[in-house]
Design a protein around this motif. Sequence first.
Motif, mmCIF file in Angstrom:
data_model
loop_
_atom_site.group_PDB
_atom_site.id
_atom_site.type_symbol
_atom_site.label_atom_id
_atom_site.label_comp_id
_atom_site.label_asym_id
_atom_site.label_seq_id
_atom_site.Cartn_x
_atom_site.Cartn_y
_atom_site.Cartn_z
ATOM 1 N N UNK A 24 -7.556 0.682 -5.200
ATOM 2 C CA UNK A 24 -7.843 -0.595 -4.550
ATOM 3 C C UNK A 24 -6.994 -0.818 -3.305
ATOM 4 N N UNK A 25 -6.880 -2.027 -2.879
ATOM 5 C CA UNK A 25 -6.094 -2.430 -1.716
ATOM 6 C C UNK A 25 -6.517 -3.823 -1.297
ATOM 7 N N UNK A 26 -5.554 -4.625 -0.857
ATOM 8 C CA UNK A 26 -5.882 -5.975 -0.410
ATOM 9 C C UNK A 26 -4.870 -6.448 0.619
ATOM 10 N N UNK A 27 -5.305 -7.343 1.452
ATOM 11 C CA UNK A 27 -4.411 -8.051 2.366
ATOM 12 C C UNK A 27 -4.147 -9.410 1.738
ATOM 13 N N UNK A 75 4.229 1.700 -3.655
ATOM 14 C CA UNK A 75 5.449 1.262 -2.974
ATOM 15 C C UNK A 75 6.665 1.380 -3.896
ATOM 16 N N UNK A 76 6.463 1.050 -5.182
ATOM 17 C CA UNK A 76 7.573 1.152 -6.117
ATOM 18 C C UNK A 76 7.984 2.607 -6.342
ATOM 19 N N UNK A 77 7.019 3.481 -6.570
ATOM 20 C CA UNK A 77 7.354 4.891 -6.790
ATOM 21 C C UNK A 77 8.029 5.492 -5.566
ATOM 22 N N UNK A 78 7.550 5.138 -4.383
ATOM 23 C CA UNK A 78 8.162 5.652 -3.160
ATOM 24 C C UNK A 78 9.591 5.154 -3.007
ATOM 25 N N UNK A 79 9.839 3.895 -3.363
ATOM 26 C CA UNK A 79 11.197 3.346 -3.277
ATOM 27 C C UNK A 79 12.157 4.092 -4.192
ATOM 28 N N UNK A 80 11.634 4.660 -5.271
ATOM 29 C CA UNK A 80 12.459 5.416 -6.207
ATOM 30 C C UNK A 80 12.621 6.875 -5.789
ATOM 31 N N UNK A 81 12.045 7.239 -4.645
ATOM 32 C CA UNK A 81 12.222 8.584 -4.105
ATOM 33 C C UNK A 81 11.178 9.582 -4.536
ATOM 34 N N UNK A 82 10.091 9.109 -5.168
ATOM 35 C CA UNK A 82 9.063 10.032 -5.630
ATOM 36 C C UNK A 82 8.146 10.472 -4.492
ATOM 37 N N UNK A 83 7.453 11.580 -4.713
ATOM 38 C CA UNK A 83 6.461 12.117 -3.778
ATOM 39 C C UNK A 83 5.147 11.403 -4.061
ATOM 40 N N UNK A 84 4.742 10.498 -3.176
ATOM 41 C CA UNK A 84 3.653 9.570 -3.455
ATOM 42 C C UNK A 84 2.453 9.828 -2.565
ATOM 43 N N UNK A 85 1.272 9.793 -3.165
ATOM 44 C CA UNK A 85 0.021 9.726 -2.425
ATOM 45 C C UNK A 85 -0.748 8.509 -2.898
ATOM 46 N N UNK A 86 -1.094 7.637 -1.960
ATOM 47 C CA UNK A 86 -1.868 6.436 -2.238
ATOM 48 C C UNK A 86 -3.268 6.615 -1.681
ATOM 49 N N UNK A 87 -4.265 6.575 -2.551
ATOM 50 C CA UNK A 87 -5.663 6.616 -2.137
ATOM 51 C C UNK A 87 -6.256 5.246 -2.421
ATOM 52 N N UNK A 88 -6.387 4.442 -1.368
ATOM 53 C CA UNK A 88 -6.816 3.070 -1.570
ATOM 54 C C UNK A 88 -7.802 2.618 -0.522
ATOM 55 N N UNK A 89 -8.050 1.348 -0.499
ATOM 56 C CA UNK A 89 -8.901 0.729 0.521
ATOM 57 C C UNK A 89 -7.963 0.066 1.524
ATOM 58 N N UNK A 90 -7.696 0.805 2.582
ATOM 59 C CA UNK A 90 -6.543 0.517 3.440
ATOM 60 C C UNK A 90 -6.906 0.390 4.914
ATOM 61 N N UNK A 91 -8.142 0.069 5.211
ATOM 62 C CA UNK A 91 -8.563 -0.044 6.608
ATOM 63 C C UNK A 91 -8.053 -1.347 7.229
#
Length: 335
Positions: A24-27, A75-91
């Motif tokens: 997903x994804x939202x503003x 965002x939380x996983x990235x803040x913890x230093x993990x290797x993150x890929x986000x596949x969302x609705x991000x246009x």
Amino acid sequence: MSYDDLVARLADGLDPVRVGAFPDGSVDDYYRLRDGESTVTSREAFAAGLTAGRDSFTLDHVVTDAGGQSVNAARQAAALGDDVTLAGHLDHPIFEFAFETVSMGSPARVRVCLFDADDVMLVEESDDLSSWSFADLETALDVDDFLERDALCCVNWASMPGLGPTLGDIAARDPDGGVFCVDPGPLSTAQAGDLLDALTRLDGVYDVVLSVNDDEARRLADAAGNGESAATDADALDGVRAAAGATGVVVHGEDAAVAATPSGRVRVPTLDVSRALTETGAGDRFSAGLARSLAAGWDWPLAVAMGNACAAYYVSGNGTGSATDLQAHVDAHRP
């Protein structure tokens, strides 16, 4: 005590894991609601104003932020230093992060009315979200690599009709799966039954973990035949776990997080912190902390404590916590 162990583990530093989050994804626009010169601070006060015949309220804009359950988890996983890929609705230009992102279309627009407790969200869905399917995920990235990340956060079943068929498509690819953490969002009763049925397709493919709040737990317990009144009862959660073919079911409640696991029931009290701006998004951060910790091989009490720590840090108004942030926060607030 789980929090003592968590402080020690965070002090040692975290070994990164590979985390994926979708779809997903939202503003999100946050507002205070005003009735004349007075701020409306609760749902009850809002309802009282409506009942009294008030037909006009003022929205005072506070902040706009990138939102969506998958976005918050990433965002939380990235803040913890993990290797993150986000596949969302991000246009939208608001979705600019230091970790890897791929967009599958336009986000929803969410207006959050801030109350002292229990914010209200007014959601304007996007056509791209309602029509999303597994084919969009395949087009956006190397789907086989994505599906074999150490932990996947699959979210917002309640707003994504395409997720049901997608779980079958994922199972058909037979990935070498890790932890598959499902945070379904505000389920209806009918959706709860459909979710339990769909999750059974992943049995043997992933270690499926359901991460839900009290309301969602009640609906799932009812759908599993255990009755709404016993949402966090051990038998009810075991019933949900069995009906879903899941490894674990975790309810992140106000006073404690309670989990039904293969080795029995786990209960970790929440950290006692004062709420700042909002609790919206805290549950997503809980799910990310839980999923990445289980993927790292942590035991259930420690992983649940990590989820609580991520959520509490966010609720206290400090944003999304790093390992160092969480270490200090837990050390200051542990029971």
